[in-house]
Design an enzyme around this catalytic site. Structure first.
Site: not given
Ligand code: PLP
Length: 287
Positions: A33, A52, A100, A102, A147, A180, A204
């Protein structure tokens, strides 16, 4: 005079402006934006803002030219229509609307939205007396335990991994500590011991991760929540990732190198089976 919006060139009152809830801006923060204000009724430093925006778009792999999209004309038309003394124009470009997921979708059009509101007026008192700031640590893009729907870093990493031929990105910190993936927690198995990074702000706190740790306890497997490095992962016997949609997904290769034997490991299979035994899927969804 009401505040107005412009969605892909269509003007309407701000309160009536709508975008579909599967717009990737809404679900992933997959967009950029600019805020452009007027001075004496004219857009101020518009070229710098558009430059930009072009740069930000390139950096999120959405290489569109804001000028070619028609944004300057819409800015000028909106400023004229709303007729505020001075205007604050908000311009947002998102990757567009798609189911939806990723992964970057193919063949969708971006959504370009603009809003036109009066430019804020700050109290004279603040200009005359100045303002006070408070020092805080820079946590931007760093609170991975939330999250959050601000998934732009995650989707950029996943796309980069996919373009390199991978299924997902394995996120490793500068010291080589494995965190992760872009959308799942990571486990390794070394000499019969299951390991996953501990809960912290860097990952997460996956619900599936927790459930897999319970399965380890039930199967009598040794399990440790502790950091490990990318070298530990490369030397591990097995690896897998977990998430609500994937449950236990074996990882057999990292960066063109086999993990362990390069086959799905025995403990990984036992944990996946433990999952399925307790909470079986309906027959038609098994694969
Ligand atoms: N790590 C990330 C970055 C995530 O986005 C997710 C799930 O969307 C997880 C780990 C796994 O989380 P969960 O087992 O609660 O689905």
């Amino acid at each position: 005079m009401p505040e107005i919006a412009c969605i892909n060139g269509e003007f309407c009152p701000l309160a009536e402006a709508r975008v579909p809830i599967e717009d990737r801006g809404y679900q992933f923060a997959d967009g950029v934006y600019e805020v452009i204000v007027t001075r004496d009724g004219e857009p101020f430093l518009m070229d710098a803002h558009l430059d930009r925006m072009a740069r930000s778009l390139r950096l999120i792999n959405l290489p569109l030219d804001p000028r070619a999209l028609g944004i300057p004309q819409w800015i000028n038309a909106g400023i004229e229509r709303c007729a505020f003394a001075e205007v604050m124009v908000y311009v947002q470009v998102t990757r567009g609307v798609a189911a939806r997921n990723h992964n970057f979708p193919d063949g969708i059009a971006p959504n370009v939205i603009l809003t036109f509101k009066p430019k804020p007026v700050y109290p004279v008192k603040l200009r005359e007396g100045g303002v006070e700031l408070k020092t805080l640590a820079d946590i931007r893009w760093a609170r991975c335990s939330i999250k959050s729907i601000a998934l732009l870093p995650n989707i950029l990493l996943k796309e980069q991994a996919r373009q390199a031929g991978g299924f997902d990105a394995l996120i490793v910190d500068p010291a080589g500590i494995v965190r992760e993936t872009s959308c799942a927690n990571v486990f390794i198995v070394t000499e019969q011991c299951v390991r996953t990074p501990p809960k912290s702000d860097r990952i997460l706190h996956g619900i599936t991760r927790e459930h897999v740790l319970d399965c380890c306890a039930r199967l009598g497997l040794m399990a440790r929540e502790e950091d490990f490095t990318i070298d530990d992962l490369r030397a591990a016997d097995e690896a897998f990732i977990t998430s609500s949609t994937m449950d236990v997904m074996p990882v057999t290769r990292v960066d063109d190198r086999a993990v362990g034997t390069g086959q799905v490991g025995e403990i990984t299979q036992r944990l996946a089976a433990c999952f399925d035994a307790e909470f079986p899927l309906v027959e038609s969804r098994r694969n």
